[in-house]
Design an enzyme around this catalytic site. Structure first.
Site, PDB file in Angstrom:
ATOM      1  N   ASP A   8       0.859  -1.199  -0.022  1.00  0.00           N
ATOM      2  CA  ASP A   8      -0.107  -0.059  -0.034  1.00  0.00           C
ATOM      3  C   ASP A   8       0.939   1.131  -0.011  1.00  0.00           C
ATOM      4  O   ASP A   8       1.645   1.603   0.832  1.00  0.00           O
ATOM      5  CB  ASP A   8      -0.736   0.037   1.310  1.00  0.00           C
ATOM      6  CG  ASP A   8      -1.957   1.221   1.333  1.00  0.00           C
ATOM      7  OD1 ASP A   8      -2.672   1.466   0.383  1.00  0.00           O
ATOM      8  OD2 ASP A   8      -1.693   2.157   2.202  1.00  0.00           O
ATOM      9  N   THR A  39      -3.610   5.716  -3.616  1.00  0.00           N
ATOM     10  CA  THR A  39      -2.587   6.177  -3.247  1.00  0.00           C
ATOM     11  C   THR A  39      -1.094   6.070  -4.138  1.00  0.00           C
ATOM     12  O   THR A  39      -0.658   7.215  -4.493  1.00  0.00           O
ATOM     13  CB  THR A  39      -2.230   5.832  -1.908  1.00  0.00           C
ATOM     14  OG1 THR A  39      -2.199   4.852  -1.585  1.00  0.00           O
ATOM     15  CG2 THR A  39      -3.434   6.462  -0.942  1.00  0.00           C
ATOM     16  N   THR A  40      -0.955   4.719  -4.446  1.00  0.00           N
ATOM     17  CA  THR A  40       0.232   4.534  -5.207  1.00  0.00           C
ATOM     18  C   THR A  40       0.040   5.336  -6.814  1.00  0.00           C
ATOM     19  O   THR A  40       0.988   5.841  -7.045  1.00  0.00           O
ATOM     20  CB  THR A  40       0.481   3.259  -5.488  1.00  0.00           C
ATOM     21  OG1 THR A  40       0.040   2.422  -4.416  1.00  0.00           O
ATOM     22  CG2 THR A  40       1.689   2.763  -5.935  1.00  0.00           C
ATOM     23  N   ASP A  74      -8.965   0.210   2.359  1.00  0.00           N
ATOM     24  CA  ASP A  74      -9.006   0.533   0.789  1.00  0.00           C
ATOM     25  C   ASP A  74     -10.317   0.207  -0.074  1.00  0.00           C
ATOM     26  O   ASP A  74     -10.883   1.103  -0.604  1.00  0.00           O
ATOM     27  CB  ASP A  74      -7.861   0.060  -0.066  1.00  0.00           C
ATOM     28  CG  ASP A  74      -6.432   0.850   0.113  1.00  0.00           C
ATOM     29  OD1 ASP A  74      -6.805   1.708   1.184  1.00  0.00           O
ATOM     30  OD2 ASP A  74      -5.515   0.459  -0.450  1.00  0.00           O
TER      31      ASP A  74
END
Ligand SMILES: Nc1ncnc2c1ncn2[C@@H]1O[C@H](COP(=O)(O)OP(=O)(O)O)[C@@H](O)[C@H]1O
Ligand SMILES: [Mg+2]
Length: 545
Positions: A65, A98-99, A389
């Site tokens: 993550d 997010t990545t 997530d």
């Protein structure tokens, strides 16, 4: 980079201050942004790799993550911190992606470097990027499709896509739990991920994970003689300790005889008894205390038939307040029956040898708990992040009411549209818009690489597929190592996870490009320190990954 270059302009600065101006400053910041973004790149998608992070205490985190990895890396450089902040923001706003956001920010900054080499001014690049970002989000919205609470199947697909490759073979049962949890709270106005509590309990395995209609606390009832199973619970939430406060100043009490000592103890006992009486007088049969409960108070509570737990986290106390309708009491003297909350049942149950407290059948049904089970701390914490997530993704899809095909398909489509748009712009901004389009293609490229495909070949075939709007869903099917129509494979993701990533990564790229002067004190926390040794350390660090 060279201190002596800037000596004259440094005359007014304290000795030992470093100053990097203009291009030097920009290059340095770009270098850091690229390095940080590269460090999470290989984790993207279901075939992404995990990172193992070990802190000074020897604690191990295994994760793929982006936000977690960046947080654990404890990056000191201010530009690195900006990217950590970006990931955190993305997480707070939409709960997933997010990545991707960090990869896009890194890509934008990296492409800007090429444009700077061609002597294009940062303000032109920024202007082009902003135009591109706005257009891109319009295009993403145009190609998205509607989703609503009644599309259970599509919601499951969103949860599954967000979890694929993460909780391994259990992802489909966990996806079902996520969607069931969201359907339970779907009638509430807020629709906030805080309404779904994830409680980790070591033992069993991921398939033993269950959805509980209410709130579960990892707390044992404080006294063995208290009831363990209460129906029609009347709950008092106490924000303060049920103890006699130690005097703050070191007051000395002169005790000269055993009688005096006894009197002193009696007085304390009396006070505790009074506090318990106050609780009992409200009609409460369950006490949930945020702070400690004195042993003697526990005894009196047990005698009065009141069940109690102590040291409950504030977030849980707040959840309980909303779920049960209780008011959090901070002055016990003021407590009345009107402050109590209710629940159909409160009971203690052993899970893997430890007692947990279940509060079920609350008047406000919009609070549920996923009781997450797993064999090790690591499995649990990574599963927790994965579930979080997925909850974020499903809630996001409901909030935006729109979804897109995944696997980089939307990025390819929007990139093509952006390139066409760029052609209609006369000025040098055109180059920045084209660069922006290429940055979007980094997502399918990275997914292709993770599946062992040739990135260039994959992009070329995807571009040609997307010439026909009927093939809009074509992306990288990383599980099968080919390109495929992701929409028809039900691999889909929420629109606003994409649009939020575009908004925030463009903002960060802009911030970085606007800086052309770094003035750094040699000492002091948080100052940018990036000497040659630091760079060497950093490379060592990234080789590690
Ligand atoms: N089954 C799949 N096949 C191909 N790509 C997928 C699949 N599932 C998810 N993806 C893609 O993986 C990316 C998200 O990866 P993830 O590691 O969750 O990063 P992020 O932190 O950005 O959400 C998205 O681009 C999504 O479209
Ligand atoms: Mg994700």
């Amino acid at each position: 980079m060279n201190n002596s270059n800037n000596q004259n302009s440094n005359a007014f600065l304290p000795e030992g201050t470093r100053r990097d101006k203009g291009k030097d400053a920009q290059r340095l910041n770009i270098l850091v942004a690229k390095a940080v973004s590269n460090s999470v790149k290989s984790t993207l998608g279901p075939r992404g790799m995990d990172k193992m992070l070990v802190n000074e205490m020897g604690d191990v985190t295994i994760s793929n993550d982006g936000a977690t990895i960046l947080k654990e890396m404890a990056i000191e450089h201010p530009i690195g911190k900006m990217l950590v902040e970006l990931a955190k923001n993305q997480d707070d706003e939409v709960g997933d992606g997010t990545t991707s956001a960090v990869i896009i920010a890194g890509g934008l900054v990296s492409k800007a470097e090429n444009l700077l080499d061609e002597n294009i001014h940062p303000s032109i690049i920024i202007k082009g990027y902003k135009m591109a970002a706005e257009k891109a989000n319009n295009y993403f919205t145009e190609i998205s499709e509607n989703i609503s609470i009644s599309d259970k199947k599509a919601l499951l697909d969103i949860a599954t896509t967000s979890m694929t490759g993460k909780a391994a073979e259990y992802s489909s049962s966990l996806a079902t739990i996520v969607v069931d949890a969201i359907l339970k709270i779907a009638n509430s106005k807020e629709l906030d991920k805080e309404q779904i509590k994830i409680e980790q309990k070591i033992g069993g395995n991921l398939s033993d994970t269950k959805l509980i209609d209410g709130i579960v606390l990892d707390k044992e009832v404080v006294h063995s003689e208290m009831p363990k199973d209460i129906s029609s619970a009347k709950i008092l939430l106490l924000g303060t300790a049920l103890e006699i406060k130690e005097t703050e100043t070191e007051a000395k009490i002169q005790i000269t005889s055993p009688e005096q000592l006894q009197a002193f103890i009696d007085q304390e006992e009396e006070q505790l008894k009074e506090m318990v009486n106050q609780i009992v007088s409200t009609g409460a049969n369950v006490l949930i205390c945020q702070k400690g409960i004195d042993d003697l108070a526990q005894h009196y509570l047990a005698k009065a038939g009141v069940t109690a737990v102590r040291r409950v986290r504030l977030t849980d106390v707040e959840r309980l307040a909303k779920a049960t309708g209780a008011k959090i009491i901070n002055r016990l003297k003021d407590a009345t029956d009107k402050d109590l909350g209710t629940a159909q049942k409160v009971y203690s149950k052993k899970i893997s040898g430890d007692d947990m407290l279940f509060v079920e059948g609350c008047p406000n049904p919009n609070y549920v708990t996923i009781l997450l089970r797993g064999a090790s701390e690591q499995t649990l914490s990574e599963a927790d992040r994965t579930l979080t997530d997925a909850v974020g993704a499903v809630i996001s899809s409901l909030k935006s009411g729109k979804f897109l095909a995944a696997g980089g398909s939307s990025e390819i489509d929007v990139a093509l549209k952006l390139k066409n748009f760029a052609k209609t712009i006369g000025g040098r901004e055109q180059l920045a818009i084209e660069a922006f389009a290429e940055v979007l293609e980094i997502i399918p490229k990275t997914l292709a690489e993770s599946a062992g495909l040739d990135a260039i070949d994959t992009i070329v075939s995807l571009r040609s597929k997307h010439q026909d709007p009927n093939n809009r869903g074509y992306g990288v099917d990383v599980v099968n190592g080919t390109i495929a129509d992701m929409k028809s494979k039900n691999i889909i993701e929420p629109l606003n996870v994409k649009t939020q990533a575009i908004i925030s990564s463009t903002e960060v790229a802009e911030l970085i490009l606007r800086i052309d002067d770094i003035i750094a004190g040699q000492s002091g926390r948080g100052a940018p320190r990036m000497g040659p040794q630091d760079m060497a350390d950093m490379w060592f660090f990234f080789l590690f990954f």
